[in-house]
Scaffold this motif. Structure first.
Motif, PDB file in Angstrom:
ATOM      1  N   PRO A 127      39.787  27.265  26.799  1.00  0.00           N
ATOM      2  CA  PRO A 127      38.386  27.692  26.838  1.00  0.00           C
ATOM      3  C   PRO A 127      37.931  28.288  28.170  1.00  0.00           C
ATOM      4  CG  PRO A 127      38.552  25.286  26.900  1.00  0.00           C
ATOM      5  CD  PRO A 127      39.924  25.800  26.615  1.00  0.00           C
ATOM      6  N   HIS A 128      38.584  27.959  29.242  1.00  0.00           N
ATOM      7  CA  HIS A 128      38.086  28.439  30.543  1.00  0.00           C
ATOM      8  C   HIS A 128      38.906  29.594  31.097  1.00  0.00           C
ATOM      9  CE1 HIS A 128      35.420  25.081  30.282  1.00  0.00           C
ATOM     10  NE2 HIS A 128      36.446  24.264  30.144  1.00  0.00           N
ATOM     11  N   LEU A 129      39.727  30.180  30.244  1.00  0.00           N
ATOM     12  CA  LEU A 129      40.502  31.352  30.658  1.00  0.00           C
ATOM     13  C   LEU A 129      40.050  32.572  29.863  1.00  0.00           C
ATOM     14  CD1 LEU A 129      44.174  29.947  30.796  1.00  0.00           C
ATOM     15  CD2 LEU A 129      42.401  29.886  32.568  1.00  0.00           C
ATOM     16  N   ASP A 130      39.934  33.718  30.549  1.00  0.00           N
ATOM     17  CA  ASP A 130      39.730  35.005  29.878  1.00  0.00           C
ATOM     18  C   ASP A 130      41.011  35.805  30.035  1.00  0.00           C
ATOM     19  OD1 ASP A 130      37.142  34.415  29.215  1.00  0.00           O
ATOM     20  OD2 ASP A 130      36.278  35.428  30.971  1.00  0.00           O
ATOM     21  N   VAL A 131      41.646  36.095  28.922  1.00  0.00           N
ATOM     22  CA  VAL A 131      42.907  36.835  28.970  1.00  0.00           C
ATOM     23  C   VAL A 131      42.581  38.318  29.110  1.00  0.00           C
ATOM     24  CG1 VAL A 131      45.010  37.394  27.717  1.00  0.00           C
ATOM     25  CG2 VAL A 131      44.024  35.087  27.548  1.00  0.00           C
ATOM     26  N   VAL A 132      42.913  38.901  30.254  1.00  0.00           N
ATOM     27  CA  VAL A 132      42.503  40.294  30.495  1.00  0.00           C
ATOM     28  C   VAL A 132      43.663  41.252  30.751  1.00  0.00           C
ATOM     29  CG1 VAL A 132      40.211  39.653  31.356  1.00  0.00           C
ATOM     30  CG2 VAL A 132      42.108  39.898  32.985  1.00  0.00           C
ATOM     31  N   GLY A 133      44.839  40.729  31.119  1.00  0.00           N
ATOM     32  CA  GLY A 133      45.862  41.693  31.515  1.00  0.00           C
ATOM     33  C   GLY A 133      47.288  41.218  31.318  1.00  0.00           C
ATOM     34  N   ILE A 134      48.186  42.095  31.735  1.00  0.00           N
ATOM     35  CA  ILE A 134      49.616  41.801  31.720  1.00  0.00           C
ATOM     36  C   ILE A 134      50.191  42.399  32.990  1.00  0.00           C
ATOM     37  CG2 ILE A 134      50.264  43.933  30.469  1.00  0.00           C
ATOM     38  CD1 ILE A 134      52.311  42.159  28.910  1.00  0.00           C
ATOM     39  N   ASP A 135      51.179  41.721  33.561  1.00  0.00           N
ATOM     40  CA  ASP A 135      51.776  42.263  34.779  1.00  0.00           C
ATOM     41  C   ASP A 135      53.261  41.977  34.816  1.00  0.00           C
ATOM     42  OD1 ASP A 135      50.586  39.441  35.497  1.00  0.00           O
ATOM     43  OD2 ASP A 135      52.125  39.758  37.010  1.00  0.00           O
ATOM     44  N   CYS A 136      53.945  42.720  35.685  1.00  0.00           N
ATOM     45  CA  CYS A 136      55.355  42.471  35.952  1.00  0.00           C
ATOM     46  C   CYS A 136      55.625  42.899  37.386  1.00  0.00           C
ATOM     47  CB  CYS A 136      56.259  43.245  34.982  1.00  0.00           C
ATOM     48  SG  CYS A 136      56.260  45.021  35.238  1.00  0.00           S
ATOM     49  N   LYS A 141      41.502  55.458  23.886  1.00  0.00           N
ATOM     50  CA  LYS A 141      40.789  54.447  24.681  1.00  0.00           C
ATOM     51  C   LYS A 141      41.619  54.075  25.912  1.00  0.00           C
ATOM     52  CE  LYS A 141      38.510  50.079  23.872  1.00  0.00           C
ATOM     53  NZ  LYS A 141      39.394  48.944  23.651  1.00  0.00           N
ATOM     54  N   PRO A 142      41.039  54.229  27.116  1.00  0.00           N
ATOM     55  CA  PRO A 142      41.854  54.024  28.319  1.00  0.00           C
ATOM     56  C   PRO A 142      42.126  52.543  28.603  1.00  0.00           C
ATOM     57  CG  PRO A 142      39.618  54.620  28.946  1.00  0.00           C
ATOM     58  CD  PRO A 142      39.667  54.642  27.443  1.00  0.00           C
ATOM     59  N   ILE A 143      43.120  52.305  29.397  1.00  0.00           N
ATOM     60  CA  ILE A 143      43.413  50.958  29.895  1.00  0.00           C
ATOM     61  C   ILE A 143      43.572  51.095  31.403  1.00  0.00           C
ATOM     62  CG2 ILE A 143      45.930  51.217  29.558  1.00  0.00           C
ATOM     63  CD1 ILE A 143      45.939  48.195  28.750  1.00  0.00           C
ATOM     64  N   LYS A 144      43.065  50.104  32.123  1.00  0.00           N
ATOM     65  CA  LYS A 144      43.161  50.160  33.587  1.00  0.00           C
ATOM     66  C   LYS A 144      44.609  49.913  34.001  1.00  0.00           C
ATOM     67  CE  LYS A 144      40.713  48.021  37.477  1.00  0.00           C
ATOM     68  NZ  LYS A 144      39.476  48.830  37.423  1.00  0.00           N
ATOM     69  N   HIS A 200      42.769  44.427  28.978  1.00  0.00           N
ATOM     70  CA  HIS A 200      41.986  45.455  29.683  1.00  0.00           C
ATOM     71  C   HIS A 200      42.776  46.139  30.795  1.00  0.00           C
ATOM     72  CE1 HIS A 200      38.621  43.876  27.509  1.00  0.00           C
ATOM     73  NE2 HIS A 200      38.866  42.678  27.985  1.00  0.00           N
ATOM     74  N   HIS A 201      43.819  45.490  31.255  1.00  0.00           N
ATOM     75  CA  HIS A 201      44.610  46.171  32.285  1.00  0.00           C
ATOM     76  C   HIS A 201      46.096  45.862  32.163  1.00  0.00           C
ATOM     77  CE1 HIS A 201      44.163  42.494  35.085  1.00  0.00           C
ATOM     78  NE2 HIS A 201      45.448  42.717  35.072  1.00  0.00           N
ATOM     79  N   LEU A 202      46.861  46.789  32.728  1.00  0.00           N
ATOM     80  CA  LEU A 202      48.302  46.589  32.828  1.00  0.00           C
ATOM     81  C   LEU A 202      48.697  46.843  34.258  1.00  0.00           C
ATOM     82  CD1 LEU A 202      51.020  48.608  32.720  1.00  0.00           C
ATOM     83  CD2 LEU A 202      49.813  49.543  30.769  1.00  0.00           C
ATOM     84  N   ASP A 203      49.484  45.907  34.799  1.00  0.00           N
ATOM     85  CA  ASP A 203      49.775  45.865  36.231  1.00  0.00           C
ATOM     86  C   ASP A 203      51.282  46.027  36.405  1.00  0.00           C
ATOM     87  OD1 ASP A 203      50.438  44.972  38.783  1.00  0.00           O
ATOM     88  OD2 ASP A 203      49.048  43.274  38.752  1.00  0.00           O
ATOM     89  N   MET A 204      51.651  47.124  37.056  1.00  0.00           N
ATOM     90  CA  MET A 204      53.061  47.488  37.200  1.00  0.00           C
ATOM     91  C   MET A 204      53.777  46.756  38.337  1.00  0.00           C
ATOM     92  SD  MET A 204      53.919  49.692  34.925  1.00  0.00           S
ATOM     93  CE  MET A 204      55.438  50.259  35.660  1.00  0.00           C
ATOM     94  N   GLN A 209      34.938  30.726  34.434  1.00  0.00           N
ATOM     95  CA  GLN A 209      36.002  31.315  33.619  1.00  0.00           C
ATOM     96  C   GLN A 209      36.983  31.995  34.570  1.00  0.00           C
ATOM     97  OE1 GLN A 209      35.049  29.802  30.508  1.00  0.00           O
ATOM     98  NE2 GLN A 209      36.206  31.609  29.872  1.00  0.00           N
ATOM     99  N   ALA A 210      38.267  31.782  34.354  1.00  0.00           N
ATOM    100  CA  ALA A 210      39.272  32.458  35.177  1.00  0.00           C
ATOM    101  C   ALA A 210      39.851  33.632  34.396  1.00  0.00           C
ATOM    102  CB  ALA A 210      40.389  31.480  35.556  1.00  0.00           C
ATOM    103  N   ARG A 211      39.794  34.815  35.007  1.00  0.00           N
ATOM    104  CA  ARG A 211      40.450  35.973  34.368  1.00  0.00           C
ATOM    105  C   ARG A 211      41.946  35.878  34.638  1.00  0.00           C
ATOM    106  NH1 ARG A 211      35.529  37.894  36.115  1.00  0.00           N
ATOM    107  NH2 ARG A 211      36.303  37.925  38.240  1.00  0.00           N
ATOM    108  N   ILE A 212      42.746  36.035  33.602  1.00  0.00           N
ATOM    109  CA  ILE A 212      44.185  35.896  33.792  1.00  0.00           C
ATOM    110  C   ILE A 212      44.978  37.056  33.193  1.00  0.00           C
ATOM    111  CG2 ILE A 212      44.051  33.358  33.782  1.00  0.00           C
ATOM    112  CD1 ILE A 212      45.956  34.216  31.028  1.00  0.00           C
TER     113      ILE A 212
END
Ligand SMILES: *Cc1c(COP(=O)(O)O)cnc(C)c1O
Length: 425
Positions: free
Chosen positions: A189-198, A277-280, A232-236, A143-146
């Motif tokens: 099916p082989h992706l795990d959606v975990v975050g957002i970034d910019c 609830k926190p977010i990374k 689960h996370h937000l990437d600045m 599984q790829a985390r994306i």
């Protein structure tokens, strides 16, 4: 505090004279300060203390193994843009589970390599990339985390070549397409959606556009949550600027202040809408970690006085430091020895056969042929952009630790440069 200062009229890196470094290692040479590097990383790490946050150093700014090793020991993760950069992280002892992989053109081989090392996250930039990654992960039984790189369409007010978050940019998914793209990703099916970034641009002196981008990401995260896609996370991204000492230029926002504003905004939002609830939160700084930790040390070959211009011809060139030629970047240049000679105004240029080969223009310098100059604030996007144009070996790199200079990359010999070439049989 700068680790590059004059002591008895001679510029030093920490406790070591740059004249001594030039004698020992030759020129041109990049010289880095270990103390400056650790202090810059600490500004991020201290602001993140006690929080669910990760600082992923954007290593394209400077990927020397000595730098990666020191940062890895401080707990840094890494933002990579190629398979080669992942191999550097591994060679430096970095943890692949703290690696995020950015970039618009990841190859199948690069995806395989990153999956085999179980990296933290792929920052995906397009729908075709989602499909490719899903296939590659499926074939490996993984599984790829994306995360999706979203283009928040805010103007970072920086040089157009380093603005990356506008609608016309090649990077990321348009804000208006983001929801549909997330829905598509969630079906694979082989992706795990975990975050957002910019990542909206580089050398930003002000954090207003970054906080605007944060607001847009928050808006999307809430919309996704309403559809059952929980991130689960937000990437600045990166982008915080540094002080190139250009006269009249505003000082950049202090890293601690920026992070504090991000966390305050995130905390208020989570408390109001997610019952606390926190977010990374992830940051991808490059320039602000290494930019002011290095100088480029060069020797004056000739002074050439012309009718309209004086030229100071040095042994460093655009192949060593491309920023002026590429972005018209202004970088401060000073003599290593302050000897009170009379100043004249020069263009400081290299030996390469291109008119674009210049390092600085119209600078008043008290200098004579044979003396040493430094280009300040050369630690980011210097050595990593160096080339072998004109069959020039790339510069040596030295890291100073207190009173000790360490050679962290040997100067390339011309024979190294054609070692992989062959003539027709
Ligand atoms: C280049 C880059 C960074 C680092 O940018 P700086 O301005 O050096 O902090 C971070 N994230 C991504 C995706 C990048 O391409």
């Amino acid at each position: 505090m700068s680790q590059f200062s004059y002591q008895d009229g001679v510029l030093h890196a920490e406790g070591v004279s740059l004249s001594v470094i030039a004698e020992q290692f030759g020129t041109p040479t990049y010289v880095y300060s270990k103390a400056a590097l650790l202090a810059n990383f600490a500004a991020y790490a201290d602001a993140c203390r006690g929080r669910d946050a990760l600082v992923c150093y954007a290593m394209k700014a400077n990927s020397n193994l000595a730098i990666l090793d020191l940062l890895a020991r401080q707990g840094a993760g890494f933002d990579i843009v190629s398979g080669g950069e992942l191999l550097r992280v591994l060679a430096a002892g970095g943890d692949p589970r703290k690696v995020i992989f950015s970039g618009v053109g990841k190859s199948v081989d690069e995806m395989r390599l990153a999956l085999s090392h179980d990296i933290l996250c792929f920052n995906v930039e397009s729908i075709p990339e989602l499909h490719r990654l899903n296939e590659v992960a499926g074939a490996l039984g993984k599984q790829a985390r994306i995360s999706l790189r979203v283009n928040p369409n805010v103007d970072p007010k920086t040089h157009p070549y380093i603005a990356t978050g506008l609608k016309a940019s090649k990077f990321g998914v348009a804000f208006d397409d983001a929801l549909a793209t997330y829905r598509a990703a969630a079906q694979l099916p082989h992706l795990d959606v975990v975050g957002i970034d910019c990542h909206i641009g580089s050398q930003l002196l002000d954090d207003v556009p970054l906080l605007e981008a944060l607001d847009r990401l928050i808006e999307l995260i809430d919309q996704l949550g309403a559809e059952g896609i929980e991130l689960h996370h937000l990437d600045m991204g990166g982008g915080i600027g540094i002080d190139y000492r250009e006269q009249g230029e505003a000082p950049p926002v202090p890293v601690g202040d920026y992070l504090e504003r991000v966390f305050a905004r995130v905390d208020a939002w989570r408390a109001a809408r997610h019952n606390g609830k926190p977010i990374k939160v992830i940051f991808e700084p490059g320039r602000s970690i290494v930019g002011d930790t290095g100088v480029l040390l060069t020797r004056v070959e000739f002074l050439k006085h012309g009718e309209e211009k004086n030229f100071c011809i040095v042994d460093a060139a655009m192949n060593d430091m491309a920023r002026p030629a590429l972005y018209q970047a202004w970088m401060d240049m000073q003599p290593v020895v302050q000897d009170g000679a009379e100043a004249a105004v020069y263009d400081i240029v290299g030996p390469i056969c291109e008119s674009g080969d210049w390092l600085a223009r119209d600078r008043a310098l008290a200098i004579t042929a044979g003396e040493l100059l430094v280009m300040h604030t050369a630690g980011a996007y210097g050595m990593t952009m160096a080339s072998n144009y004109n069959t020039r070996g790339r510069a040596a790199e030295v890291m100073v630790d207190g009173a000790t200079p360490h050679l962290v990359r040997q100067r390339e010999n011309p024979a190294d440069l054609y070692a992989l070439e062959s003539v027709l049989k």
